[in-house]
Each structure stands twice: as C-alpha cells, then as structure tokens.
Design an enzyme around this catalytic site. Structure first.
Site, PDB file in Angstrom:
ATOM      1  CG  HIS A 155      -0.265  -0.285   2.521  1.00  0.00           C
ATOM      2  ND1 HIS A 155       0.049  -1.553   2.920  1.00  0.00           N
ATOM      3  CD2 HIS A 155       0.178   0.536   3.513  1.00  0.00           C
ATOM      4  CE1 HIS A 155       0.642  -1.523   4.101  1.00  0.00           C
ATOM      5  NE2 HIS A 155       0.740  -0.266   4.479  1.00  0.00           N
ATOM      6  CG  HIS A 204       1.033   5.091   4.255  1.00  0.00           C
ATOM      7  ND1 HIS A 204       0.133   4.993   5.290  1.00  0.00           N
ATOM      8  CD2 HIS A 204       1.788   3.964   4.319  1.00  0.00           C
ATOM      9  CE1 HIS A 204       0.341   3.863   5.958  1.00  0.00           C
ATOM     10  NE2 HIS A 204       1.336   3.218   5.385  1.00  0.00           N
TER      11      HIS A 204
END
Ligand code: 5GP
Ligand code: ZN
Length: 144
Positions: A102, A104
């Site tokens: 992922h 951010h």
C-alpha cells in the site's frame, strides 16, 4: 495471488470489511486510513494481493504510480494541505504492518508536527562507488 482470504485489505477490496473508498478502478483501490496521520490520509492498493512493493509486477506498480498526481491533487484540494508525502513501508523493518502492499498518501501542512528522524550519514572514501557498482551489477542480472 489475486486474493488472500486472511488479508485485511483483500477483505476491504471485496467489501467484506467496510471502508471509506475514495477511488477505484479494475486494478486499484484507494480508501481512507482508519488511523490517519492527517485528515484525508489515503491508502492506495492494488486489488490483487501482493505482499510488498518489491514483490509486485512492474506494470501494476506503474499503474498505481500513474494515479499519484491525480490523487495528490485531490488530496490538496479536499484537505487544503500545502503538500503531501507518498510513502511505502516495504517490509517489517521499514514499518510495514499490513502485508498487502500500500501507498500512504499523507496531506501535510508546514507546521503539522509530522516528520521523520532523517539522520543523514556519509560514505567513507570509496564506499559510495562500491555500493553504486553493486546496484548496477544487481540490476543487470535481475529481471524487470
Ligand atoms: P503500514 O504500517 O503497514 O504501512 O500501514 C498500515 C496502515 O493500515 C495503517 O496506517 C493503519 O491505520 C491502516 N489500517 C489497518 N487496518 C485498517 C482497516 O481495517 N481499515 C483501514 N481503513 N485502514 C487500516
Ligand atoms: Zn491482500
């Protein structure tokens, strides 16, 4: 691996765990982080389960990268932030907790108190050339 039944982010993309979605297409899903470092902190993930950045297909990584300017502009517009950080924690040593890669996207203000300990070091004489050569050799022998 398209889905990992034990993965919290796979459950989010499947809709089994609710999230505040901000963007989705056939490959990519973006949603608000449940523990935001700033209002509007977004997580951008591939729909397919890939554990970390270093293990994901280059084309899928490129697709996510291609969305960053647009998502970044949205973050600035929505939150009124003056800037943003884009951050990937790759591996537990780097702070990765959730094992589904992922990005951010963290809106920033000049004096928001967020930051890194950025303890810049220096190379001993000749060491930088050795390290750069090691990178070149590794990249020449590795696949894409
Ligand atoms: P990491 O440390 O792995 O880079 O970051 C994981 C992030 O996922 C954390 O910022 C955490 O707040 C967020 N997170 C963990 N579980 C959930 C969840 O169930 N929903 C949402 N929206 N974010 C989560
Ligand atoms: Zn997953």
């Amino acid at each position: 691996m398209p889905r990992d039944p034990d993965c919290i982010f796979c459950k989010i993309t499947a809709g089994d765990i609710p999230s505040h979605t901000v963007y989705e297409d056939e490959d990519v899903f973006a949603f608000l982080d449940i523990g935001p470092l700033a209002e509007g902190h977004v997580l951008i993930i591939p729909r397919d389960h890939h554990s970390e950045l270093a293990a994901m297909p280059a084309e899928l990584c490129a697709k996510i990268a291609s969305l960053l300017p647009r998502l970044g502009r949205a973050a600035l517009g929505v939150t009124g932030a003056e800037g943003f950080n884009v951050l990937v924690n790759n591996g537990a040593a780097a702070g990765q907790v959730v094992g589904h890669v992922h990005w951010h996207l963290i809106p920033r203000q000049t004096r928001d108190g967020l930051g890194y300990r950025w303890n810049a070091g220096e190379y001993a004489e000749g060491r930088a050339a050795q390290v750069a050569d090691a990178y070149k050799a590794a990249l020449a022998s590795a696949g894409r």
